[in-house]
Design a protein around this motif. Structure first.
Motif, PDB file in Angstrom:
ATOM      1  N   VAL A  96       3.605  10.546  -7.025  1.00  0.00           N
ATOM      2  CA  VAL A  96       4.491  11.002  -8.108  1.00  0.00           C
ATOM      3  C   VAL A  96       3.683  11.305  -9.371  1.00  0.00           C
ATOM      4  O   VAL A  96       3.928  12.310 -10.051  1.00  0.00           O
ATOM      5  N   LEU A  97       2.704  10.460  -9.684  1.00  0.00           N
ATOM      6  CA  LEU A  97       1.869  10.717 -10.860  1.00  0.00           C
ATOM      7  C   LEU A  97       1.053  12.003 -10.698  1.00  0.00           C
ATOM      8  O   LEU A  97       0.953  12.803 -11.632  1.00  0.00           O
ATOM      9  N   PRO A 119       0.804  -1.234   0.000  1.00  0.00           N
ATOM     10  CA  PRO A 119       0.000   0.000   0.000  1.00  0.00           C
ATOM     11  C   PRO A 119       0.832   1.276   0.000  1.00  0.00           C
ATOM     12  O   PRO A 119       0.466   2.250  -0.668  1.00  0.00           O
ATOM     13  N   ARG A 120       1.957   1.296   0.700  1.00  0.00           N
ATOM     14  CA  ARG A 120       2.767   2.525   0.729  1.00  0.00           C
ATOM     15  C   ARG A 120       3.444   2.778  -0.610  1.00  0.00           C
ATOM     16  O   ARG A 120       3.589   3.930  -1.023  1.00  0.00           O
ATOM     17  N   LEU A 121       3.854   1.726  -1.270  1.00  0.00           N
ATOM     18  CA  LEU A 121       4.449   1.884  -2.592  1.00  0.00           C
ATOM     19  C   LEU A 121       3.408   2.396  -3.590  1.00  0.00           C
ATOM     20  O   LEU A 121       3.700   3.274  -4.410  1.00  0.00           O
ATOM     21  N   VAL A 122       2.201   1.891  -3.494  1.00  0.00           N
ATOM     22  CA  VAL A 122       1.115   2.362  -4.367  1.00  0.00           C
ATOM     23  C   VAL A 122       0.847   3.843  -4.099  1.00  0.00           C
ATOM     24  O   VAL A 122       0.689   4.628  -5.039  1.00  0.00           O
ATOM     25  N   ASP A 123       0.820   4.247  -2.815  1.00  0.00           N
ATOM     26  CA  ASP A 123       0.619   5.658  -2.485  1.00  0.00           C
ATOM     27  C   ASP A 123       1.748   6.523  -3.049  1.00  0.00           C
ATOM     28  O   ASP A 123       1.509   7.615  -3.554  1.00  0.00           O
ATOM     29  N   ALA A 124       2.984   6.031  -2.971  1.00  0.00           N
ATOM     30  CA  ALA A 124       4.119   6.793  -3.499  1.00  0.00           C
ATOM     31  C   ALA A 124       4.018   6.944  -5.015  1.00  0.00           C
ATOM     32  O   ALA A 124       4.280   8.030  -5.558  1.00  0.00           O
ATOM     33  N   ARG A 152       0.169   9.494   3.481  1.00  0.00           N
ATOM     34  CA  ARG A 152      -1.188   9.585   4.034  1.00  0.00           C
ATOM     35  C   ARG A 152      -1.549   8.444   4.971  1.00  0.00           C
ATOM     36  O   ARG A 152      -2.364   8.617   5.870  1.00  0.00           O
ATOM     37  N   ARG A 153      -0.969   7.272   4.810  1.00  0.00           N
ATOM     38  CA  ARG A 153      -1.295   6.148   5.700  1.00  0.00           C
ATOM     39  C   ARG A 153      -0.598   6.266   7.051  1.00  0.00           C
ATOM     40  O   ARG A 153      -1.147   5.889   8.072  1.00  0.00           O
ATOM     41  N   ARG A 154       0.604   6.804   7.053  1.00  0.00           N
ATOM     42  CA  ARG A 154       1.354   6.920   8.301  1.00  0.00           C
ATOM     43  C   ARG A 154       1.011   8.199   9.066  1.00  0.00           C
ATOM     44  O   ARG A 154       0.900   8.185  10.286  1.00  0.00           O
ATOM     45  N   TRP A 155       0.869   9.311   8.340  1.00  0.00           N
ATOM     46  CA  TRP A 155       0.592  10.606   8.964  1.00  0.00           C
ATOM     47  C   TRP A 155      -0.598  11.276   8.274  1.00  0.00           C
ATOM     48  O   TRP A 155      -0.444  12.260   7.552  1.00  0.00           O
ATOM     49  N   PRO A 156      -1.802  10.786   8.488  1.00  0.00           N
ATOM     50  CA  PRO A 156      -2.957  11.315   7.731  1.00  0.00           C
ATOM     51  C   PRO A 156      -3.257  12.791   7.994  1.00  0.00           C
ATOM     52  O   PRO A 156      -3.506  13.545   7.046  1.00  0.00           O
ATOM     53  N   LEU A 157      -3.229  13.225   9.241  1.00  0.00           N
ATOM     54  CA  LEU A 157      -3.562  14.619   9.539  1.00  0.00           C
ATOM     55  C   LEU A 157      -2.484  15.564   9.026  1.00  0.00           C
ATOM     56  O   LEU A 157      -2.792  16.602   8.418  1.00  0.00           O
ATOM     57  N   LEU A 196       2.972  15.589  -3.457  1.00  0.00           N
ATOM     58  CA  LEU A 196       3.904  14.556  -3.001  1.00  0.00           C
ATOM     59  C   LEU A 196       3.645  14.044  -1.580  1.00  0.00           C
ATOM     60  O   LEU A 196       3.847  12.864  -1.318  1.00  0.00           O
ATOM     61  N   PRO A 197       3.188  14.888  -0.644  1.00  0.00           N
ATOM     62  CA  PRO A 197       2.906  14.358   0.696  1.00  0.00           C
ATOM     63  C   PRO A 197       1.818  13.282   0.716  1.00  0.00           C
ATOM     64  O   PRO A 197       1.660  12.580   1.716  1.00  0.00           O
TER      65      PRO A 197
END
Length: 107
Positions: free
Chosen positions: A36-37, A27-32, A76-81, A71-72
């Motif tokens: 980038v896109l 999931p984190r790789l997908v978010d990254a 979103r999964r680790r630091w959503p706020l 980019l942030p």
């Protein structure tokens, strides 16, 4: 459509077999990748809108703000706020600085 090699039906427009499992396990790789896109599209939109300004080159500042407004998303999964606050703050500054481009809703 039938895939003769595997002997099963493949529907056009559906993800390939195993794609959903890969997305679930990374999931984190997908978010990254999505971040980038999105950043590439945001920066491309600003670049093509010719945000040079009247008194110098504001384009560099707009590119930094566009990157900060996308980019942030990777965190979103680790630091959503914190992610939400950085994304919104950068987008608000872009709006107040008068950056041309899709803006909030791309309307």
């Amino acid at each position: 459509m039938v895939d003769a090699r595997a002997g099963h039906t493949v529907f056009v427009g559906h993800p390939p077999p195993g794609f959903r499992q890969w997305v679930r396990t990374h999931p984190r790789l997908v978010d990254a990748i999505l971040a980038v896109l999105i950043a590439a599209m945001a920066i491309g939109s600003l670049w093509s809108a010719r945000n040079d300004g009247i008194h110098g080159h504001r384009a560099a500042a707009f590119v930094v703000l566009a990157a900060l407004s996308s980019l942030p998303f990777a965190g979103r999964r680790r630091w959503p706020l914190a992610t939400l606050l950085v994304l919104v703050a950068a987008q608000v500054v872009l709006q107040f600085k008068g950056a041309e481009g899709p803006g909030w809703l791309a309307a």
